[in-house]
Design a protein around this motif. Structure first.
Motif, PDB file in Angstrom:
ATOM      1  N   GLN A 182      -6.933   5.036  10.163  1.00 22.98           N
ATOM      2  CA  GLN A 182      -7.549   3.801   9.692  1.00 22.98           C
ATOM      3  C   GLN A 182      -6.519   2.844   9.110  1.00 22.98           C
ATOM      4  O   GLN A 182      -6.486   1.662   9.448  1.00 22.98           O
ATOM      5  N   ASN A 183      -5.670   3.368   8.224  1.00 26.87           N
ATOM      6  CA  ASN A 183      -4.680   2.540   7.532  1.00 26.87           C
ATOM      7  C   ASN A 183      -3.297   2.850   8.089  1.00 26.87           C
ATOM      8  O   ASN A 183      -2.715   3.889   7.783  1.00 26.87           O
ATOM      9  N   ASN A 229     -11.515  -1.288   7.532  1.00 25.88           N
ATOM     10  CA  ASN A 229     -10.562  -2.233   6.940  1.00 25.88           C
ATOM     11  C   ASN A 229     -11.092  -3.647   6.757  1.00 25.88           C
ATOM     12  O   ASN A 229     -10.364  -4.516   6.276  1.00 25.88           O
ATOM     13  N   THR A 253      -4.500  -2.412   8.337  1.00 25.86           N
ATOM     14  CA  THR A 253      -4.624  -1.939   6.954  1.00 25.86           C
ATOM     15  C   THR A 253      -5.774  -2.725   6.325  1.00 25.86           C
ATOM     16  O   THR A 253      -6.202  -3.750   6.872  1.00 25.86           O
ATOM     17  N   PRO A 254      -6.315  -2.277   5.198  1.00 28.94           N
ATOM     18  CA  PRO A 254      -7.422  -3.014   4.587  1.00 28.94           C
ATOM     19  C   PRO A 254      -7.081  -4.488   4.347  1.00 28.94           C
ATOM     20  O   PRO A 254      -6.106  -4.821   3.694  1.00 28.94           O
ATOM     21  N   HIS A 280     -14.020  -4.166  12.043  1.00 30.95           N
ATOM     22  CA  HIS A 280     -13.377  -2.873  11.820  1.00 30.95           C
ATOM     23  C   HIS A 280     -14.191  -2.066  10.814  1.00 30.95           C
ATOM     24  O   HIS A 280     -14.569  -2.569   9.755  1.00 30.95           O
TER      25      HIS A 280
END
Length: 297
Positions: free
Chosen positions: A279-280, A96, A61-62, A93
């Motif tokens: 991505q998340n 993120n 996650t970010p 990444h």
């Protein structure tokens, strides 16, 4: 206490530590588990090799990385550590980076940590609790956010804001509200119903979530995807299996779709079924969109 905080010794929490790069960040996070006797230093080397081999897929996650490797003799008990960096570090990444929070997962087997990862997914999906981890002033505050007191601890956290000053929590809540309303359409159908289209491919009733080891980030992604299926009302019709890259290549023919990170997707290559890059890993909205593409919902 939650299953998550049961695995996190206060002595394995360090706040505002320096790190020059991702290698030092992962090593510092692992050192916390060495100091508490949960692992040997060999496990840290294994985590670093995994990232070198598969890329920064652990950044799920970010701003957050979940470092881990396969269970082996260097793991003495299932445990977690929590490291907050004094300055964010680039892990490589594409979406993120940079990373400020690093948790190391050491699993003694393939099942003991499942509930903890489900709880962690819930924390990271909550903008207020995620923000509270960035501002916690002590190990006890971190444990409160991650544990059963998390919602109360998050009440005192300032809402996350973007560069324009908009409240991140408000934006997330708005997106979630819109998505919640849209799930009504999915609930009226099933995987079998989508196959009535003459051009549709019959469902194999299996989704794979994939990471380098099949027991850390893939389980995290599995938990979030299962929440999406629950909201659709599709949980009785589809199974989700977390697996590693090697096993995924053999199992792909039995699956409808693979959910994974960009780095792992490159490792997998062509497997004969759709591969959706997430991505998340805590975003039900993103996973919802990926599954809608596959099942034409």
């Amino acid at each position: 206490m939650s299953q998550l905080t049961d695995l996190l010794d206060p002595a394995a929490i360090q706040l505002d530590a320096p790190a020059a790069d991702r290698t030092e960040a992962i090593r510092r996070s692992g050192d916390l588990l060495v100091a508490t006797g949960a692992i040997d230093a060999a496990y840290i080397d294994a985590m670093l090799r995994t990232v070198e081999e598969h890329g920064p897929y652990i950044v799920i996650t970010p701003g957050f990385a979940l470092a881990h490797a396969r269970p082996d003799e260097s793991v003495h008990r299932t445990a977690l550590s929590f490291l907050r960096l004094s300055e964010p570090v680039v892990f490589g990444h594409e979406a993120n980076d940079p990373v400020q929070l690093v948790m190391t997962l050491a699993a003694a087997d393939e099942s003991a940590h499942r509930e903890a990862l489900a709880a962690l997914a819930g924390v990271l999906a909550d903008p207020e609790r995620r923000q509270a981890l960035d501002t916690a002033a002590s190990a006890q505050e971190v444990l409160a956010v991650l544990g059963d007191q998390g919602e109360a601890a998050a009440d005192g956290a300032a809402p996350a804001t973007d560069a324009d000053g908009a409240a991140g929590a408000d934006r997330a809540a708005g997106a979630a509200d819109a998505w919640s309303a849209s799930t009504a359409g999915a609930a009226r159908t099933t995987p079998a119903a989508t196959a009535t289209d003459p051009e549709a491919i019959p469902s194999k009733n299996l989704i794979l979530t994939v990471c380098g080891n099949g027991l850390g980030t893939s389980l995290f992604l599995k938990n979030t995807a299962e929440q999406v299926l629950d909201r659709w009302g599709w949980a009785p019709y589809l199974s989700i299996e977390a697996t590693d890259t090697i096993s995924a290549k053999g199992k792909a023919k039995d699956a409808d779709v693979i959910l994974t990170s960009g780095a792992i997707a490159q490792t997998l290559g062509e497997v004969g079924v759709p591969v959706e890059v997430i991505q998340n890993f805590s975003s039900q909205v993103e996973i919802d969109a990926a599954l809608r593409r596959r099942y034409a919902v």
